[in-house]
Structure formats: structure tokens, C-alpha cells
Design a protein around this motif. Structure first.
Motif, PDB file in Angstrom:
ATOM      1  N   ALA A  37      13.980  21.780 -28.942  1.00  0.00           N
ATOM      2  CA  ALA A  37      15.189  21.000 -29.216  1.00  0.00           C
ATOM      3  C   ALA A  37      14.930  19.903 -30.241  1.00  0.00           C
ATOM      4  CB  ALA A  37      15.726  20.393 -27.923  1.00  0.00           C
ATOM      5  N   ALA A  38      13.692  19.420 -30.309  1.00  0.00           N
ATOM      6  CA  ALA A  38      13.350  18.353 -31.249  1.00  0.00           C
ATOM      7  C   ALA A  38      13.292  18.849 -32.681  1.00  0.00           C
ATOM      8  CB  ALA A  38      12.012  17.724 -30.873  1.00  0.00           C
ATOM      9  N   GLY A  39      13.242  20.178 -32.863  1.00  0.00           N
ATOM     10  CA  GLY A  39      13.236  20.700 -34.224  1.00  0.00           C
ATOM     11  C   GLY A  39      12.119  21.677 -34.541  1.00  0.00           C
ATOM     12  N   ALA A  40      11.314  22.054 -33.545  1.00  0.00           N
ATOM     13  CA  ALA A  40      10.273  23.049 -33.798  1.00  0.00           C
ATOM     14  C   ALA A  40      10.916  24.368 -34.200  1.00  0.00           C
ATOM     15  CB  ALA A  40       9.402  23.245 -32.561  1.00  0.00           C
ATOM     16  N   THR A  61      13.218  29.766 -25.203  1.00  0.00           N
ATOM     17  CA  THR A  61      14.589  30.010 -25.636  1.00  0.00           C
ATOM     18  C   THR A  61      15.449  28.754 -25.568  1.00  0.00           C
ATOM     19  OG1 THR A  61      15.345  30.631 -23.421  1.00  0.00           O
ATOM     20  CG2 THR A  61      14.436  32.383 -24.815  1.00  0.00           C
ATOM     21  N   GLY A  62      14.957  27.734 -24.854  1.00  0.00           N
ATOM     22  CA  GLY A  62      15.732  26.513 -24.698  1.00  0.00           C
ATOM     23  C   GLY A  62      16.443  26.418 -23.368  1.00  0.00           C
ATOM     24  N   GLU A  63      16.362  27.478 -22.549  1.00  0.00           N
ATOM     25  CA  GLU A  63      16.965  27.471 -21.222  1.00  0.00           C
ATOM     26  C   GLU A  63      15.910  27.821 -20.178  1.00  0.00           C
ATOM     27  OE1 GLU A  63      19.915  26.543 -20.435  1.00  0.00           O
ATOM     28  OE2 GLU A  63      20.716  26.308 -22.460  1.00  0.00           O
ATOM     29  N   PRO A  64      15.715  26.964 -19.168  1.00  0.00           N
ATOM     30  CA  PRO A  64      16.370  25.664 -18.976  1.00  0.00           C
ATOM     31  C   PRO A  64      15.892  24.647 -20.015  1.00  0.00           C
ATOM     32  CG  PRO A  64      14.624  25.929 -17.384  1.00  0.00           C
ATOM     33  CD  PRO A  64      14.737  27.248 -18.106  1.00  0.00           C
ATOM     34  N   ALA A  65      16.685  23.606 -20.188  1.00  0.00           N
ATOM     35  CA  ALA A  65      16.439  22.661 -21.277  1.00  0.00           C
ATOM     36  C   ALA A  65      15.476  21.548 -20.916  1.00  0.00           C
ATOM     37  CB  ALA A  65      17.770  22.067 -21.736  1.00  0.00           C
ATOM     38  N   ASP A  66      15.026  21.482 -19.657  1.00  0.00           N
ATOM     39  CA  ASP A  66      14.216  20.342 -19.231  1.00  0.00           C
ATOM     40  C   ASP A  66      12.720  20.634 -19.214  1.00  0.00           C
ATOM     41  OD1 ASP A  66      14.309  22.108 -17.140  1.00  0.00           O
ATOM     42  OD2 ASP A  66      14.626  20.593 -15.584  1.00  0.00           O
ATOM     43  N   THR A  67      12.300  21.802 -19.697  1.00  0.00           N
ATOM     44  CA  THR A  67      10.875  22.080 -19.747  1.00  0.00           C
ATOM     45  C   THR A  67      10.260  21.408 -20.970  1.00  0.00           C
ATOM     46  OG1 THR A  67      11.104  24.104 -21.060  1.00  0.00           O
ATOM     47  CG2 THR A  67      11.268  24.317 -18.650  1.00  0.00           C
ATOM     48  N   ASP A  68       8.944  21.227 -20.935  1.00  0.00           N
ATOM     49  CA  ASP A  68       8.271  20.571 -22.061  1.00  0.00           C
ATOM     50  C   ASP A  68       8.429  21.361 -23.348  1.00  0.00           C
ATOM     51  OD1 ASP A  68       7.505  18.660 -20.273  1.00  0.00           O
ATOM     52  OD2 ASP A  68       5.428  19.334 -20.101  1.00  0.00           O
TER      53      ASP A  68
END
Length: 212
Positions: A81-84, A68-75
């Protein structure tokens, strides 16, 4: 389905950064990104430290989670976030990847282009492109990376040394017989790597089109 696998000899060699950069450079491919993590006895295979990667259901040795993007620091969040178009985190008990493969294939049944961060997936789902990220300054080399080195379509070197003299099971001559790209942080990606992957995927698509 066409697939790219990014593996590597150890942690912190640039695998996720390369994956995210490649996704960002080829957003039109609408990637489904998959981070594969193996665990065992409370220890994460990513870095050998205690972790919470183990699945909650003791009767099932794997779990597939949509990012989901949260948390944002996982691989997997970084790849999203890069666009997948979609990102999945697959957690599998060590030695149980064959058991998880039917569910992984089902989760990817509608995906057009898939990017895996993993070495071991190559044994079960041969990719169209396998990039092996190597930092030859690091003495550690995963057994899977050494064993699957002969399957690599290209090596991405992120360190300074030119020969893996310390790695048991890794044949140094592979670095002379296989395409090699040099890359550096923070992206660990180059225009040449992007072009190489694009060309291999085009070739794979062409083969699919011309199948009898």
C-alpha cells in the motif's frame, strides 16, 4: 539487484512503519518488498505467540506468497500500500532459511531494488544497506539483531534511552562508531534516513557499473 534490509531488536519497534515510509518516499525505485517470517511449533518468531504462519505443506519448510493487499493489516500489505511495485511474504521454518534461499533468489531474479524486513537474511544475502531499528527501552533483543549489529550500516533509535545496557551480546560502543538516526512514530522515518539510503544505493549502483 540492490537491496536494503530493515531489522530490529524486537517486535513493535517500528520496522514495518520505517519500511513503508521509506518505500513511500522513494517510489521511483519500484521496490520489491519482502517480509520474512520464521515459525516453529506453532509459534511465530515475530512475537512469540501462537500463529498460523506455518506452511501447509509439511514436506516443504517454506512458502513464498505474493501479496494482494487483502487483508490490508499485514506487514507485507502495508508495504504494498505504501507504493511497493510488488510485495512478498516469505514464511520459513526456524533454522531452514538456507533451504529457502534458492527459491527466494529465484523469486527476486528480476527485481531491481529489494527491501527486506528481516535480520537473518543478512547472513545469506548481504545487503547494500542494513538499517537496524533499536528501541533501547525494550529489554528484549533478538539474538540475530545482537549478533548482526556489527554489520549494520546505521542504527535507527526509536526509544528514549541512549545505551543498551541490558542486552547480552550487543556491544554498546557500536552506537558511537556507527551512524545513528533518531526517529519517532508514526513513520519512524526522517529525511536524513531517506538521504542516507539513497546515497548508499547510488554508491552500490556505481560499483556495479564499474565492475570489470
Amino acid at each position: 539487484m540492490r537491496s536494503v534490509v530493515i531489522g530490529g531488536n524486537s517486535r513493535e519497534v517500528g520496522k514495518t512503519s520505517l519500511a513503508a515510509s521509506l518505500i513511500a518516499a522513494t517510489r521511483e525505485l519500484h521496490w520489491t518488498a519482502v517480509k520474512l517470517t520464521q515459525f516453529g511449533h506453532g509459534i511465530c518468531s515475530r512475537d512469540g505467540t501462537p500463529c498460523d504462519c506455518a506452511v501447509e505443506n509439511p514436506m516443504c519448510p517454506y512458502e513464498i506468497t505474493a501479496e494482494t493487499g487483502e487483508p490490508a493489516d499485514t506487514d507485507s500489505a502495508r508495504m504494498l500500500a505504501a507504493g511497493a511495485a510488488k510485495a512478498l511474504w516469505v514464511r520459513v521454518a526456524m533454522g531452514q532459511l538456507p533451504v529457502a534461499m534458492p527459491a527466494i533468489r529465484d523469486a527476486l531474479s528480476e527485481a531491481g531494488n529489494v527491501l527486506f524486513e528481516s535480520n537473518s537474511i543478512v547472513d545469506h544475502l548481504p545487503p547494500d544497506v542494513y538499517l537496524s531499528v533499536l528501541n533501547l527501552d525494550i529489554a528484549d533483543c533478538k539474538q540475530s539483531a545482537a549478533r548482526l549489529a556489527t554489520a549494520a550500516d546505521a542504527f535507527v533509535l526509536t526509544g528514549n534511552r541512549s545505551s543498551p545496557e541490558l542486552w547480552e551480546g550487543f556491544e554498546p560502543s557500536l552506537l558511537r562508531r556507527t551512524p545513528v538516526f533518531e526517529a519517532r512514530p508514526p513513520t519512524y522515518c526522517t529525511a536524513e534516513i531517506v538521504s542516507f539510503v539513497r546515497q548508499r544505493l547510488l554508491e552500490a549502483a556505481s560499483k556495479e557499473t564499474h565492475k570489470p
